[in-house]
Design an enzyme around this catalytic site. Structure first.
Site, PDB file in Angstrom:
ATOM      1  N   LYS A 188       0.845  -1.202   0.000  1.00 22.88           N
ATOM      2  CA  LYS A 188       0.000   0.000   0.000  1.00 22.88           C
ATOM      3  C   LYS A 188       0.883   1.256   0.000  1.00 22.88           C
ATOM      4  CE  LYS A 188      -3.326  -2.936   0.125  1.00 22.88           C
ATOM      5  NZ  LYS A 188      -4.214  -3.430   1.168  1.00 22.88           N
TER       6      LYS A 188
HETATM    7  C1  LIG Z   1      -5.149  -4.606   1.536  1.00 26.27           C
HETATM    8  C2  LIG Z   1      -6.609  -4.434   1.635  1.00 26.27           C
HETATM    9  C3  LIG Z   1      -7.333  -4.804   2.772  1.00 26.27           C
HETATM   10  C4  LIG Z   1      -6.732  -5.555   3.917  1.00 26.27           C
HETATM   11  O1  LIG Z   1      -5.641  -4.938   4.424  1.00 26.27           O
HETATM   12  P1  LIG Z   1      -4.698  -5.676   5.500  1.00 26.27           P
HETATM   13  O2  LIG Z   1      -4.023  -4.540   6.193  1.00 26.27           O
HETATM   14  O3  LIG Z   1      -3.762  -6.533   4.713  1.00 26.27           O
HETATM   15  O4  LIG Z   1      -5.560  -6.483   6.404  1.00 26.27           O
HETATM   16  C5  LIG Z   1      -8.684  -4.514   2.818  1.00 26.27           C
HETATM   17  N1  LIG Z   1      -9.311  -3.914   1.787  1.00 26.27           N
HETATM   18  C6  LIG Z   1      -8.658  -3.570   0.661  1.00 26.27           C
HETATM   19  C7  LIG Z   1      -9.396  -2.884  -0.433  1.00 26.27           C
HETATM   20  C8  LIG Z   1      -7.294  -3.844   0.543  1.00 26.27           C
HETATM   21  O5  LIG Z   1      -6.656  -3.521  -0.587  1.00 26.27           O
END
Ligand SMILES: *Cc1c(COP(=O)(O)O)cnc(C)c1O
Length: 385
Positions: A188
Site C-alpha cells: 500500500k
Molecule cells: C489490503 C486491503 C485490505 C486488507 O488490508 P490488510 O491490512 O492486509 O488487512 C482490505 N481492503 C482492501 C481494499 C485492501 O486492498
C-alpha cells in the site's frame, strides 16, 4: 523483475524503529498515540484508532456499528476479500453492488436501484462499505445522501487511498461516512509492515473501537460497574479481541507519514507519465473523476482484447516474460469459491466481471524510476504488437 508495488524504507524509518526497540515500550505505547494523532490531523478527522491490520480494522468498525446476525452489509465486488469478510465475521449477510465501468468504484446508480428494491422486500443494508479502488475516492457525497434516505451506515474502505483528495478535503476526514479504514500493508501507499487504522469523528465510535481492539476491556470508571475496587481494576464489558498495533509499527508509520506527501506526489507524477506514454494503445488508462485526485495505490489498465487482437492472458504472460511484475486486481469477490457457497454466481455483477477480464495492474510505487517506467511502457507496447 520490476514488481507491481513495493515499500520505500529510508534511514529515518530504520532509526525510528530502532529507538522504540531500545525504549521501555514495545507493544501499544506512546508511539501509537503520536501516530494516531498525526494521521487524524493529516486527514482532518477527530479520532484515529490504530490496529494490527486493515482486516481487523474493518471487523471492529462493523462491530462498533452493531453489525450482527440478521444484519445486511453491502460492499463492492471489485475489492480484496477482506472488505466483505468483515461482515461475515460478525454473522451478517453480505451483498454486493456492481461497479461503475469508468471508475471501477461502487456505482451510485446501481446502489440506488438496489436500495429501492431492498426497501420493497424489507431487506435494506445496515452498513455499506464503499471501497476507494486504486486510490480514487468513491462518490461519497452521493452515497451519503442515499444513506440519509435509506438509513444505512457507511464505512469507507480506504485501504488504497491514504493521501487521496476528495472535494476540498482528504480521504479519511469522514465527512460523508461514520468511519474510514486504512491499510499499511507493504504494497500500500505507506507501511507499518502489517497495520491498519480506523478514523472517525464520533467519540462513541472511537471508544468502542479502542475497547474492541483490546479484549473489550475498559479502565474508564464511568463505564465500569464497580467504581472503587482499586487502581489495578479493569472490566471486560463486551467481547473484544487483541487487535493492537505495536509501538515498533507505529514509530515506522509515523516516520512514513512524514513522507506521505512526497509518496503521493511521485505516484501521481508516474500515473500522469503512464497516461501520456500509453495514449493511443488498445487499452484504457484509469479515469479520474472530477471530484477528487487519486492517491494511485494502483495503476490499472484495461486491455481491449478486440482492438488489441490479443487476450489479456497473452498480454499478461508476455509482460511477465519481459520482466514486468504485473498483477491482476481484483478477481470479483462473489466469484470466490467460498462466496459461491453462499449462492453468488457469474453474471450477477457484469461490470465487475467485465473489468476483471481485461484488467492488468502496471508497476507503480514511490521508488520506480523514470527509466524503469520507460522499460514497462516499452514492454507493454511490445506485448500489444
Ligand atoms: C489490503 C486491503 C485490505 C486488507 O488490508 P490488510 O491490512 O492486509 O488487512 C482490505 N481492503 C482492501 C481494499 C485492501 O486492498
Amino acid at each position: 523483475m520490476i514488481p507491481y508495488g513495493r515499500q520505500s524504507i529510508d534511514d529515518d524509518d530504520v532509526r525510528a524503529v530502532e529507538e522504540v526497540l531500545r525504549s521501555d515500550w514495545l507493544t501499544q505505547g506512546p508511539a501509537i498515540d503520536r501516530f494516531e494523532q498525526a494521521l487524524a490531523e493529516y486527514c482532518g478527522a477527530a479520532y484515529a484508532v490504530a490496529v494490527c491490520n486493515a482486516t481487523a480494522a474493518l471487523h471492529i468498525a462493523c462491530l462498533a456499528l452493531g453489525v450482527g446476525e440478521g444484519d445486511i452489509v453491502w460492499t463492492s465486488p471489485n475489492t480484496f476479500v477482506a472488505s466483505a469478510n468483515c461482515a461475515r465475521y460478525c454473522g451478517a449477510t453480505i451483498g454486493f453492488v456492481d461497479i461503475d465501468p469508468r471508475t471501477y468504484n461502487m456505482s451510485v446508480s446501481s446502489l440506488e436501484d438496489q436500495l429501492r428494491h431492498a426497501r420493497a422486500v424489507n431487506a435494506l443494508p445496515k452498513v455499506v462499505i464503499p471501497v476507494h479502488f486504486a486510490g480514487q475516492s468513491c462518490d461519497m457525497q452521493a452515497i451519503h445522501a442515499l444513506s440519509q434516505e435509506y438509513g444505512f451506515r457507511i464505512i469507507e474502505d480506504a485501504s488504497h487511498a491514504v493521501g487521496a483528495d476528495y472535494l476540498d478535503g482528504k480521504v479519511g476526514d469522514c465527512r460523508y461516512s461514520d468511519m474510514t479504514v486504512f491499510s499499511f500493508h507493504p504494497v500500500k501507499i505507506l507501511t507499518t509492515a502489517e497495520g491498519g487504522m480506523v478514523l472517525t469523528n464520533r467519540p462513541e465510535l472511537c471508544d468502542a473501537l479502542r475497547r474492541l481492539r483490546s479484549h473489550g476491556i475498559t479502565r474508564d470508571p464511568a463505564a465500569m460497574e464497580k467504581k472503587d475496587e482499586g487502581p489495578w481494576y479493569y472490566e471486560q464489558i463486551e467481547l473484544g479481541y487483541n487487535y493492537r498495533m505495536t509501538d515498533l509499527q507505529a514509530a515506522l508509520g509515523l516516520s512514513q507519514l512524514r513522507r506521505l506527501p512526497e509518496f503521493v506526489a511521485r505516484r501521481r507524477a508516474l500515473a500522469r507519465r503512464y497516461d501520456a506514454m500509453l495514449a493511443g494503445l488498445p487499452l484504457r488508462t484509469p479515469y479520474q473523476a472530477p471530484d477528487g485526485v487519486s492517491a494511485f495505490h494502483l495503476y490499472p489498465v484495461w486491455i481491449d482484447e478486440e482492438k488489441a487482437g490479443r487476450s489479456r492472458r497473452a498480454v499478461f504472460d508476455d509482460l511477465r516474460a519481459r520482466g514486468i511484475g504485473v498483477n491482476v486486481l481484483y478477481i470479483p469477490v462473489p466469484l470466490q469459491p467460498d462466496y459461491r457457497k453462499l449462492g453468488f454466481a457469474e453474471g450477477q455483477f457484469p461490470e465487475a466481471e467485465r473489468y476483471y477480464r481485461g484488467a492488468i495492474s502496471l508497476p507503480l510505487y514511490f521508488s520506480l524510476s523514470d527509466e524503469q517506467q520507460d522499460q514497462v511502457v516499452a514492454a507493454v507496447k511490445g506485448a500489444l504488437s
